[in-house]
Design an enzyme around this catalytic site. Structure first.
Site: not given
Ligand SMILES: *[C@@H]1O[C@H](CO)[C@@H](O)[C@H](O)[C@H]1NC(C)=O
Ligand SMILES: *[C@@H]1O[C@H](CO)[C@@H](O)[C@H](O)[C@H]1NC(C)=O
Length: 284
Positions: A94, A210, A265
């Site tokens: 990330s 995501d 995610h």
């Protein structure tokens, strides 16, 4: 069976079959502990791997200015690299994948062989789903007023907030992404490209489910244009001008793009099946 174990032991001992060390950088508003499952999984499947799970920028500190974090992570991988002259692997998750990439680019003599970007906003972010943790009422359409300001640039997110309809403000105020992506040319632009093309392998991982990285294609350097259509990375200036070496890497077959659907995610680094598919093949 014991012969096999014995051989593996010997090979690890003499270093002939050793896996390269892996350095991991966590995402926003979390810390090294959020990457523990991934660390354990690597150690289990690739016994003997030395894993450095970076414990800097924990929690709120992950919101500090991007360059402040990049400079520390750059020194961290520089030190680890010196301990392992055979080369290291860096994986950033990330926001951590964007910061780690910038650190690699800021270190033109690094010995990072493989860099894995795990669902990172490499071309910027224009969506508020994760911001709502910090700013519950923020709307993407007005967020530029906050981020494209002196104060906003003190936050990590401000540095990669990329509003497709406010590109002149982005270029004027953003102190991070336009620099590291060589959209704004500075005295460091040449070394930023050198740091990138020095990699043996650049692995960009992301996918349509995501739910946080917006657009999700930013994980592959694709991004919105001003009508909010996503332009594929190979049709964007950053690729066509080879600004940071993406084209060079692709032509040398060193750029690997992974699109994996049905991964949220928060699952990229916590779901063992996903890790086996998208990460393990690149840790050798
Ligand atoms: C270039 O990089 C150095 C070292 O990180 C930094 O101190 C300097 O401010 C950068 N220069 C520009 C123009 O961004
Ligand atoms: C935005 O991208 C789409 C898809 O590539 C394209 O059809 C459209 O013309 C672009 N719009 C502008 C204003 O560049």
């Amino acid at each position: 069976m014991w012969i096999r174990s014995f051989l593996i032991l010997c090979l690890n001992f003499i270093g002939a079959n050793a896996y390269k060390p892996v350095v991991i950088l966590h995402g926003i508003l979390s810390g090294a502990e959020s990457m523990t499952l991934l660390v354990r999984h690597i150690e289990k499947l690739h016994p003997g791997t030395v894993v450095y799970n970076c414990d800097k920028f924990d929690g709120w500190y992950s919101l500090e200015n991007d360059w402040w974090q990049v400079e520390q992570f750059r020194d961290y991988i520089d030190q680890i690299g010196r301990l392992h002259p055979e080369g290291i692997i860096v994986l950033g998750y990330s926001q951590g994948g964007l910061l780690a990439r910038a650190a690699i680019q800021s270190l033109p003599n690094h010995n990072v062989k493989t860099f894995i970007s795990l669902s990172s906003p490499q071309a910027g972010q224009y969506g508020t789903s994760f911001l709502h943790l910090i700013f519950p009422d923020l709307a993407a359409i007005t967020a530029f007023e906050l981020f494209y300001s002196k104060v906003g640039q003190h936050t990590s997110i401000g540095g990669y907030w990329n509003d497709p309809r406010r590109q002149s403000l982005y270029m004027k105020y953003s102190e991070f992404l336009p620099l590291i992506n060589n959209e704004k040319i500075t005295s460091n632009s040449t070394s930023f490209k050198m740091g990138m093309v020095r990699l043996d392998k650049l692995v960009l991982i992301g996918g349509p489910n995501d739910g946080v990285i917006t657009p999700w294609q930013s994980s592959h350097f694709s991004y919105f244009n001003d009508s909010l259509d996503v332009v594929p990375f190979n049709k964007r200036k950053i690729f066509m001008d080879d600004s940071i070496g993406l084209k060079t890497l692709l032509e040398a077959e060193k750029l690997i793009i992974i699109v994996k659907p049905f991964v949220h995610h928060l699952s990229w680094h916590t779901n063992r099946k996903v890790i086996n598919q998208v990460i393990m093949p690149y840790l050798d």
